[in-house]
Design an enzyme around this catalytic site. Sequence first.
Site, mmCIF file in Angstrom:
data_model
loop_
_atom_site.group_PDB
_atom_site.id
_atom_site.type_symbol
_atom_site.label_atom_id
_atom_site.label_comp_id
_atom_site.label_asym_id
_atom_site.label_seq_id
_atom_site.Cartn_x
_atom_site.Cartn_y
_atom_site.Cartn_z
ATOM 1 N N ALA A 253 -1.302 41.841 39.587
ATOM 2 C CA ALA A 253 -2.466 42.389 39.012
ATOM 3 C C ALA A 253 -2.482 43.877 39.057
ATOM 4 O O ALA A 253 -1.679 44.550 40.217
ATOM 5 C CB ALA A 253 -3.481 41.720 39.899
ATOM 6 N N GLY B 56 -0.009 38.393 40.920
ATOM 7 C CA GLY B 56 -0.113 37.661 39.520
ATOM 8 C C GLY B 56 0.935 37.778 38.695
ATOM 9 O O GLY B 56 1.143 36.796 37.708
ATOM 10 N N GLU C 59 2.519 34.332 39.604
ATOM 11 C CA GLU C 59 1.478 33.350 39.225
ATOM 12 C C GLU C 59 1.654 33.177 37.686
ATOM 13 O O GLU C 59 1.624 32.057 36.933
ATOM 14 C CB GLU C 59 0.092 33.736 39.524
ATOM 15 C CG GLU C 59 -0.029 33.671 40.971
ATOM 16 C CD GLU C 59 -1.218 34.415 41.536
ATOM 17 O OE1 GLU C 59 -1.509 35.556 41.278
ATOM 18 O OE2 GLU C 59 -2.059 33.624 41.992
ATOM 19 N N GLU D 102 -0.424 39.217 48.280
ATOM 20 C CA GLU D 102 -1.685 39.560 48.574
ATOM 21 C C GLU D 102 -2.262 39.855 49.615
ATOM 22 O O GLU D 102 -3.106 40.723 49.913
ATOM 23 C CB GLU D 102 -2.540 38.439 47.663
ATOM 24 C CG GLU D 102 -2.382 38.568 45.916
ATOM 25 C CD GLU D 102 -1.136 37.670 45.631
ATOM 26 O OE1 GLU D 102 -0.478 37.182 46.317
ATOM 27 O OE2 GLU D 102 -1.062 37.406 44.408
HETATM 28 N N1 CAA Z 1 -0.641 47.677 40.242
HETATM 29 C C1 CAA Z 1 -0.613 49.001 39.749
HETATM 30 N N2 CAA Z 1 0.389 49.805 39.845
HETATM 31 C C2 CAA Z 1 1.645 49.084 40.412
HETATM 32 C C3 CAA Z 1 1.600 47.935 40.904
HETATM 33 C C4 CAA Z 1 0.523 47.138 40.797
HETATM 34 N N3 CAA Z 1 0.613 45.938 41.239
HETATM 35 N N4 CAA Z 1 2.982 47.743 41.233
HETATM 36 C C5 CAA Z 1 3.599 48.717 41.073
HETATM 37 N N5 CAA Z 1 2.783 49.692 40.624
HETATM 38 C C6 CAA Z 1 3.008 51.209 40.336
HETATM 39 C C7 CAA Z 1 3.380 52.143 41.306
HETATM 40 O O1 CAA Z 1 1.896 52.407 41.977
HETATM 41 C C8 CAA Z 1 4.180 53.198 41.127
HETATM 42 O O2 CAA Z 1 3.280 54.108 40.219
HETATM 43 P P1 CAA Z 1 3.473 55.638 40.293
HETATM 44 O O3 CAA Z 1 5.080 55.812 40.057
HETATM 45 O O4 CAA Z 1 2.508 56.064 39.475
HETATM 46 O O5 CAA Z 1 3.239 56.004 41.676
HETATM 47 C C9 CAA Z 1 5.148 52.474 39.828
HETATM 48 O O6 CAA Z 1 4.265 51.111 39.609
HETATM 49 C C10 CAA Z 1 6.379 52.078 40.441
HETATM 50 O O7 CAA Z 1 6.292 51.216 41.671
HETATM 51 P P2 CAA Z 1 6.921 51.641 43.117
HETATM 52 O O8 CAA Z 1 7.002 53.163 43.383
HETATM 53 O O9 CAA Z 1 6.119 51.184 44.206
HETATM 54 O O10 CAA Z 1 8.276 51.109 42.809
HETATM 55 P P3 CAA Z 1 9.210 50.617 44.208
HETATM 56 O O11 CAA Z 1 10.361 50.170 43.620
HETATM 57 O O12 CAA Z 1 9.099 51.434 45.393
HETATM 58 O O13 CAA Z 1 8.466 49.132 44.764
HETATM 59 C C11 CAA Z 1 7.194 47.055 44.473
HETATM 60 C C12 CAA Z 1 8.273 47.790 43.774
HETATM 61 C C13 CAA Z 1 7.874 46.276 45.772
HETATM 62 C C14 CAA Z 1 6.848 45.941 43.401
HETATM 63 C C15 CAA Z 1 5.963 47.876 45.093
HETATM 64 O O14 CAA Z 1 5.596 48.518 43.733
HETATM 65 C C16 CAA Z 1 4.744 46.997 45.249
HETATM 66 O O15 CAA Z 1 4.639 46.335 46.231
HETATM 67 N N6 CAA Z 1 4.007 46.725 44.124
HETATM 68 C C17 CAA Z 1 2.722 45.816 44.457
HETATM 69 C C18 CAA Z 1 3.012 44.497 44.383
HETATM 70 C C19 CAA Z 1 1.542 43.512 44.804
HETATM 71 O O16 CAA Z 1 1.305 43.842 45.864
HETATM 72 N N7 CAA Z 1 1.347 42.928 43.915
HETATM 73 C C20 CAA Z 1 0.090 41.767 44.071
HETATM 74 C C21 CAA Z 1 -1.049 42.375 43.066
HETATM 75 S S1 CAA Z 1 -2.393 41.744 43.664
HETATM 76 C C22 CAA Z 1 -2.591 40.142 42.571
HETATM 77 O O17 CAA Z 1 -1.652 40.003 41.839
HETATM 78 C C23 CAA Z 1 -3.801 39.320 42.945
HETATM 79 C C24 CAA Z 1 -3.601 38.013 41.995
HETATM 80 O O18 CAA Z 1 -3.227 37.126 42.632
HETATM 81 C C25 CAA Z 1 -3.823 37.908 40.591
#
Ligand code: CAA
Length: 258
Positions: free
Chosen positions: A65, A109, A112, A132
């Site tokens: 998400a 998500g 999912e 999450e």
């Molecule tokens: N939402 C919004 N932006 C996101 C994102 C997300 N889920 N995942 C990555 N991004 C963005 C980052 O903020 C970053 O943006 P900027 O360049 O503007 O800073 C860009 O994408 C690249 O990401 P990273 O610099 O973090 O890339 P990385 O290679 O260092 O790491 C990653 C990759 C491990 C996937 C890391 O981005 C991460 O941990 N992302 C979040 C993953 C997460 O927590 N997902 C669950 C979301 S909650 C959910 O999904 C609820 C549900 O069940 C419906």
Amino acid sequence: MDYANIRSEKIERVGLITLDRPAALNALNDALADELWHALDGFEADDGIGVVVITGSEKAFAAGADITAIADYGYMDAYKGDYITRNWERVKTCRKPVIAAVAGYALGGGCELAMMCDMIFAADTAKFGQPEIKLGILPGAGGTQRLPRAIGKAKAMDMCLSARMMDAAEAERTGLVARVFPADRLLDETLAVARGIAAFSLPVLMMIKESINRAYESSLQEGLLFERRTFHAAFSLADRQEGMKAFVDKRPADFRHE
Ligand code: CAA
């Protein structure tokens, strides 16, 4: 409709949807979910499409998400806005087979969404996870329900409670993923399989999908009855007649999807 967050194209009888928000690793926001819904609706209504493939980029199928979009949500935003339910789950109601082709991250998500598809093909670079818990929330698009059904309770608990990621090899071994391909072959191999499936009789593909899904929703006895009735109904299809006649005549079947 012009899409800003996905790409949608037809390749013979396969509908290919590519999630395309590279700056956010295909994080799923409202606009993307609406576009995905619209593209799936189109392919579902198109008699020329037999199978849908959903894919992402080399780096990410989808990183979950869009956290930025929901960071300030309160309960009423989520509840009254019907978050997730409102526009994420069109893939779940598709009657045609849907394959997820996953390379890189499929997190939260994103994992999912892949699990809502009928099967997952993965690149050897794929990483699945439900992180999450690190955000102080739980999976909300089916992770706590579909993951244990796919990989069993112990591993689902491990993934959701510890936030660890699962690589493609483990995902295939545990049943989350149907096939694994080298990353540079993922899309070609997936499309080849999808094209093969799409050449079969569409109504029979739909009946098979419906029957297998019934296995998750009913007792064995009820599921067997559903399958038997559907099997009997399939004898009414012109494609059933053609398939068996082609075998007897020792020639390839020419299915007309009716
Ligand atoms: N939402 C919004 N932006 C996101 C994102 C997300 N889920 N995942 C990555 N991004 C963005 C980052 O903020 C970053 O943006 P900027 O360049 O503007 O800073 C860009 O994408 C690249 O990401 P990273 O610099 O973090 O890339 P990385 O290679 O260092 O790491 C990653 C990759 C491990 C996937 C890391 O981005 C991460 O941990 N992302 C979040 C993953 C997460 O927590 N997902 C669950 C979301 S909650 C959910 O999904 C609820 C549900 O069940 C419906």
